[in-house]
Design an enzyme around this catalytic site. Structure first.
Site, PDB file in Angstrom:
ATOM      1  N   GLY A   1       0.766  -1.225  -0.198  1.00 60.10           N
ATOM      2  CA  GLY A   1      -0.091  -0.130   0.101  1.00 60.10           C
ATOM      3  C   GLY A   1       0.845   1.376   0.011  1.00 60.10           C
TER       4      GLY A   1
ATOM      5  N   GLY B   1       0.885   5.056   1.706  1.00 52.98           N
ATOM      6  CA  GLY B   1       0.497   6.175   2.811  1.00 52.98           C
ATOM      7  C   GLY B   1       1.020   7.413   2.394  1.00 52.98           C
ATOM      8  N   GLY B   2       0.819   8.199   3.324  1.00 52.64           N
ATOM      9  CA  GLY B   2       1.402   9.714   3.397  1.00 52.64           C
ATOM     10  C   GLY B   2       3.068   9.662   3.246  1.00 52.64           C
TER      11      GLY B   2
ATOM     12  N   GLY C   1       4.920   7.383   2.177  1.00 47.28           N
ATOM     13  CA  GLY C   1       5.685   6.439   0.812  1.00 47.28           C
ATOM     14  C   GLY C   1       5.073   5.154   0.739  1.00 47.28           C
TER      15      GLY C   1
ATOM     16  CB  VAL D   1       4.178  -0.217   3.022  1.00 44.37           C
ATOM     17  CG1 VAL D   1       4.429  -1.130   3.741  1.00 44.37           C
ATOM     18  CG2 VAL D   1       4.016   1.209   3.652  1.00 44.37           C
TER      19      VAL D   1
ATOM     20  CE  LYS E   1       5.297   3.107   6.140  1.00 44.28           C
ATOM     21  NZ  LYS E   1       4.107   4.055   7.205  1.00 44.28           N
TER      22      LYS E   1
ATOM     23  CG  ASP F   1      -0.631  10.098  11.298  1.00 43.48           C
ATOM     24  OD1 ASP F   1      -1.871  10.733  11.514  1.00 43.48           O
ATOM     25  OD2 ASP F   1      -0.077  10.036  10.282  1.00 43.48           O
TER      26      ASP F   1
END
Ligand SMILES: Nc1ncnc2c1ncn2[C@@H]1O[C@H](COP(=O)(O)OP(=O)(O)O)[C@@H](O)[C@H]1O
Ligand SMILES: *[C@@H]1O[C@H](CO)[C@@H](O)[C@H](O)[C@H]1NC(C)=O
Ligand SMILES: *[C@@H]1O[C@H](CO)[C@@H](O)[C@H](O)[C@H]1NC(C)=O
Ligand SMILES: *[C@@H]1O[C@H](CO)[C@@H](O)[C@H](O)[C@H]1NC(C)=O
Ligand SMILES: *[C@@H]1O[C@H](CO)[C@@H](O)[C@H](O)[C@H]1NC(C)=O
Ligand SMILES: *[C@@H]1O[C@H](CO)[C@@H](O)[C@H](O)[C@H]1NC(C)=O
Ligand SMILES: *[C@@H]1O[C@H](CO)[C@@H](O)[C@H](O)[C@H]1NC(C)=O
Ligand SMILES: *[C@@H]1O[C@H](CO)[C@@H](O)[C@H](O)[C@H]1NC(C)=O
Length: 679
Positions: free
Chosen positions: A361, A363-364, A366, A368, A383, A479
């Site tokens: 996937g 994410g914000g 980078g 993974v 990641k 987060d």
């Protein structure tokens, strides 16, 4: 003037015109500066003249004889009719070269000969030079004078060595001989000369009848005629040897070893000093051929060398490409974090080169990737965080290392890191069941039961408590949200990405401090003070609890304005006494009412805009575990707090926030984008 000069001019023209003719046709003297068109030459055996004028007596073939004689007989007797002082004196000089088949291996050699005949059919080669044979050697009837340039030592002729010059009179047992050398007047010494060196050698032969002295002088071609001759033979008494008419020329023979004998130029004068050769006009020797096997060997050797060089350079390029491919950034200060450091090569191999198939996937921070470490076969998630600045990296790596020491069953374990230019790679434990948000919001994943949800909430709460209070130092997550909660094989919730936000929050100047986090989870005071605290984490955890219970995102722009923000919507229902209407319909009413109410109330309390009203994570865990009862007074606090805030409700905040997120949020970019579009 014209009348006087005319005869002289005529004479000059005549002389110029006649000169070449005279030199060739005068029976007493001739000169060959090279042998092109030498029609007065009688070639015998394998002798031939090359197009460049080079006279070759023999070639590399063994057991060969080659001869070249001046065709016309030379008159040596004293003509009785003439009173002039005609003597037997003569002189000659020539340049020769002996190139043996095998370098520096003896062949027989060449002889300059003055002979009664040009018919040598009965004579033999090898050591006899093609001039005599075994039965006539040494007989006075031979009428032969030869100057041998001998490169072989023949004991039968009492040869002195394998590199000598001899004067032979009717016999190959030399009248006199000497090792080949020449006197260098500059240096005042004799210098030895290799007859079979393959280099051209100049020979001068001078006979003075009055003194009865025959001189033989040698020197490398190009050197002045040495002052002192090599051989100076007295009392030869040539008058008994030489007949009225004699032939002059060269004879050479090869034997067990082949060799090329060359004559480059030749000058002869029957009566007086022979003309000097024009050395610059002489033909050059053919490019010396190397012995048979060697060229092959050299070609093979050079091929080997070339291929070795090519292999080395290919390997070098491959090595360079490989190094480039696996290139890492390493700083001295990282030494102490050695155990946490992964080699880029291992990560590259683990993720099969970061292929799309292994992408879990994005994410914000980078992408993974899933991977299997080559050494331990351990499953990991890698990641890739793009990070250009060196600034803050040191602090961040230090933090990663300290985070690597954090151990809690509700935290995704950070195994280590690796660095490349502009890239940071974080290696985590692999979570087989992915992130929680997929179960909450994606229709294709089966929904979670209330028991599972409650367990996840409790787990995440204890993970966050560990970060806040139980680890060596206070660690802020910054987060907390459903997509950062990952599920292990047993469906335990584990907090991931802890501390990562720190990477983007190293600014010390408050005005440049970025608000880090995700819209909908950001405590209102964050935008004002810009400083994360445990309370801002608690705020985000409150939003997360409501998210899990209600099965909707903290901000849903497509809803009615008053319902956009989840907290406001739940609060409104709380105030209306219809809080259970906010429960996720996917649960189908299958939940414990007490637990549900606790989670919703706790969610509201945690996300309270008044900071002191928010509980600590320890309290949250206690309420969830039932170790402490949710105090009645807090029921008031929730609604009073909200009213007390007046126009600064979270709704206001949520909407006013929209104008500021553009530059601040690095969190959920997609969702902030959609908010902006609708706003
Ligand atoms: N340790 C892990 N194990 C398995 N999957 C993971 C792991 N970490 C992240 N992922 C997957 O990668 C996706 C992106 O992760 P992440 O970058 O943390 O997202 P975000 O930045 O939105 O929090 C997640 O949605 C999750 O599916
Ligand atoms: C040498 O010359 C002879 C006769 O001309 C010829 O048969 C032979 O092939 C030559 N050998 C070489 C090596 O050129
Ligand atoms: C040639 O051989 C002689 C002896 O046969 C030796 O003295 C001389 O050094 C050799 N020259 C070279 C260049 O090998
Ligand atoms: C040697 O040469 C002479 C002529 O010069 C000839 O008469 C004689 O037969 C030759 N001998 C042999 C053995 O060939
Ligand atoms: C050079 O050689 C000649 C002839 O062999 C000899 O007479 C003379 O003495 C030698 N000179 C020197 C300096 O060796
Ligand atoms: C021969 O050499 C001697 C010196 O050794 C010299 O005196 C003489 O003049 C020379 N003779 C000829 C014909 O060159
Ligand atoms: C979670 O992962 C485990 C192990 O991979 C698997 O057996 C289980 O079915 C998964 N659960 C869900 C809900 O996908
Ligand atoms: C609330 O709104 C009033 C005006 O409507 C304003 O004067 C006041 O400053 C606001 N309060 C806060 C805390 O922003």
């Amino acid at each position: 003037m014209t009348t006087n000069s005319l005869p002289i001019c005529f004479l000059i023209i005549l002389c110029v015109h006649l000169k070449p003719l005279a030199s060739m046709e005068d029976e007493n003297q001739f000169i060959y500066n090279g042998f092109h068109g030498a029609y007065n030459l009688h070639l015998d055996g394998v002798a031939k003249i090359f197009p460049n004028g080079l006279l070759q007596l023999t070639n590399m073939t063994r057991q060969q004889i080659g001869r070249a004689f001046y065709k016309l007989p030379i008159r040596f007797n004293k003509p009785s009719t003439t009173l002039s002082a005609q003597t037997l004196s003569f002189s000659t000089n020539f340049v020769f070269a002996i190139v043996p088949e095998i370098k520096n291996i003896s062949v027989h050699g060449i002889a300059f000969a003055i002979s009664r005949s040009m018919d040598f059919t009965k004579e033999v080669g090898s050591q006899y030079f093609g001039l005599l044979n075994a039965s006539n050697n040494g007989f006075d009837s031979n009428h032969l004078l030869a100057i041998e340039l001998d490169t072989l030592m023949n004991p039968e002729f009492n040869d002195i060595n394998e590199n000598h010059v001899g004067i032979d009179v009717n016999s190959l047992n030399s009248y006199v001989s000497a090792p080949a050398m020449y006197y260098s007047s500059n240096e005042g010494i004799n210098k030895s000369l290799g007859l079979k060196s393959g280099n051209p050698i100049h020979v001068w032969i001078d006979y003075d009848e009055v003194e009865d002295l025959l001189n033989v002088t040698l020197a490398p071609m190009g050197t002045m005629k040495p002052e002192k001759p090599l051989l100076s033979a007295a009392h030869i008494n040539l008058s008994t040897i030489l007949l009225d008419y004699m032939y002059v020329g060269f004879s050479g023979a090869t034997g067990a070893v082949g060799g090329s004998y060359y004559i480059l130029g030749w000058s002869f004068n029957r009566s007086g000093q022979a003309q000097s050769l024009q050395l610059s006009d002489l033909p050059s020797l053919p490019h010396q051929r190397k012995p048979r096997q060697k060229p092959g060997l050299e070609i093979i050797l050079s091929l080997i060398v070339v291929s070795i060089v090519m292999i080395i350079s290919i390997l070098g390029v491959l090595y360079f490409v490989k190094r480039k491919k696996y290139e890492e950034v390493h700083d001295d200060w990282e030494e102490e974090y050695g155990p946490h450091r992964f080699s880029y090569k291992d990560l590259y191999k683990a993720t099969k080169g970061f292929v799309e198939e292994e992408l879990l996937g994005a994410g914000g921070f980078g992408k993974v990737y899933r991977g299997v470490l080559p050494s331990s076969k351990e499953q990991v998630a890698v990641k890739k965080v793009s990070h250009d600045s060196k600034q803050g990296m040191r602090e961040f790596v230090a933090e990663i290392a300290s985070m690597g020491r954090l151990r809690h069953r509700n935290l995704v374990k950070l195994l280590g890191y690796s660095r490349r230019r502009g890239e940071l790679l974080l290696v985590y434990d692999f979570m087989p069941n992915g992130s929680l948000d997929k179960y909450l919001f994606c229709s294709e994943k089966q929904s979670l039961s209330w028991t599972q949800r409650y367990r996840i909430i409790r787990g995440v709460a204890s993970g966050l408590l560990y970060l806040h209070e139980e680890s060596e130092q206070v660690v802020l997550h910054r987060d907390v949200k459903a997509s950062n909660v990952l599920l292990d094989a047993d469906m335990n919730g584990r907090l991931g990405d802890f501390g990562l936000a720190r990477l983007y929050d190293h600014g010390t100047n408050p005005e440049t401090t970025h608000v880090v986090g995700t819209v909908g989870y950001l405590a209102p005071e964050l935008t004002r003070i810009g400083k994360a605290t445990t309370s801002t984490d608690v705020f985000a955890f409150g939003a997360f609890m409501l998210e899990v219970a209600c099965g909707r995102r903290p901000i849903e722009p497509q809803r009615l304005p008053k319902d956009i923000v989840l907290v406001d919507w739940v609060l409104e229902n709380w105030n209306k006494g219809t809080i259970l209407e906010t429960v996720d319909p996917k649960l189908g009413g299958d939940y414990l009412k007490e637990e549900m109410e606790l989670v919703l109330k706790l969610g509201l309390l945690c996300s309270h805009s008044n900071v002191p009203t928010r509980p600590s994570m320890r309290q949250v865990v206690q309420y969830l575990d039932g170790d402490a009862l949710f105090p009645e007074i807090l029921h008031e606090a929730i609604s009073v707090g909200m009213l007390y805030m007046g126009n600064e409700t979270s709704t206001e905040f949520g909407l006013s926030f929209l104008s500021s997120i553009q530059k601040s949020s690095i969190g959920s970019k997609a969702s902030s984008q959609s908010i902006l579009n609708s706003g």
